[in-house]
Design a protein around this motif. Sequence first.
Motif, short mmCIF file in Angstrom:
data_model
loop_
_atom_site.label_atom_id
_atom_site.label_comp_id
_atom_site.label_asym_id
_atom_site.label_seq_id
_atom_site.Cartn_x
_atom_site.Cartn_y
_atom_site.Cartn_z
N THR A 59 0.82 -1.22 0.00
CA THR A 59 0.00 0.00 0.00
C THR A 59 0.85 1.26 0.00
O THR A 59 0.31 2.37 -0.14
CB THR A 59 -0.95 0.03 1.21
N HIS B 118 -8.06 6.33 3.48
CA HIS B 118 -9.15 6.14 2.52
C HIS B 118 -8.73 5.19 1.39
O HIS B 118 -9.44 4.24 1.07
CB HIS B 118 -9.58 7.50 1.94
N GLN C 16 -6.09 3.16 1.31
CA GLN C 16 -5.72 1.83 1.81
C GLN C 16 -6.96 0.96 1.96
O GLN C 16 -6.94 -0.22 1.60
CB GLN C 16 -5.00 1.94 3.15
N GLU C 17 -8.04 1.53 2.46
CA GLU C 17 -9.29 0.78 2.61
C GLU C 17 -9.83 0.37 1.24
O GLU C 17 -10.28 -0.76 1.04
CB GLU C 17 -10.33 1.62 3.37
N ARG C 18 -9.78 1.29 0.29
CA ARG C 18 -10.24 0.96 -1.07
C ARG C 18 -9.40 -0.15 -1.67
O ARG C 18 -9.92 -1.08 -2.31
CB ARG C 18 -10.20 2.23 -1.94
N TRP C 19 -8.09 -0.08 -1.48
CA TRP C 19 -7.16 -1.11 -1.97
C TRP C 19 -7.53 -2.47 -1.38
O TRP C 19 -7.64 -3.47 -2.09
CB TRP C 19 -5.74 -0.72 -1.62
N ARG C 20 -7.73 -2.54 -0.07
CA ARG C 20 -8.07 -3.80 0.59
C ARG C 20 -9.41 -4.35 0.08
O ARG C 20 -9.55 -5.55 -0.15
CB ARG C 20 -8.10 -3.63 2.10
N ARG C 21 -10.37 -3.47 -0.11
CA ARG C 21 -11.68 -3.89 -0.60
C ARG C 21 -11.60 -4.42 -2.04
O ARG C 21 -12.23 -5.41 -2.38
CB ARG C 21 -12.66 -2.72 -0.50
N ASP C 22 -10.83 -3.73 -2.87
CA ASP C 22 -10.73 -4.11 -4.28
C ASP C 22 -9.76 -5.25 -4.54
O ASP C 22 -9.84 -5.91 -5.58
CB ASP C 22 -10.28 -2.92 -5.13
N ARG D 162 -10.20 -8.45 -6.53
CA ARG D 162 -10.69 -8.29 -7.91
C ARG D 162 -9.71 -7.53 -8.80
O ARG D 162 -10.03 -7.20 -9.94
CB ARG D 162 -12.03 -7.56 -7.89
#
Length: 90
Positions: free
Chosen positions: A30, A36, A38-44, A47
Amino acid sequence: MVPALVDKRRDFHNARRSLWATHAPRMCDTGRLDEHWQERWRRDFPRIAYVVYSYQTPIGWVLHDGSVLLVDQKFSVTTSRHQTLVALGL
């Protein structure tokens, strides 16, 4: 050259290895993303099909469904240039 490589989703790195892309990202990569992003990275992450890094920070990625995410967080002058090149290709 970089926008064309990104457009074709090619793995690459520049001479200084400060800008690079891969089809094999690692969850822990990361870099300097803020909370913000980092959270998006973990969620995506499950995929992600393709990611472009500036140094060790992901600055743009493509999901398996073709969705494109460009990190709009501000970084150094060099990374800002990298972000512009990546935006031209993605």
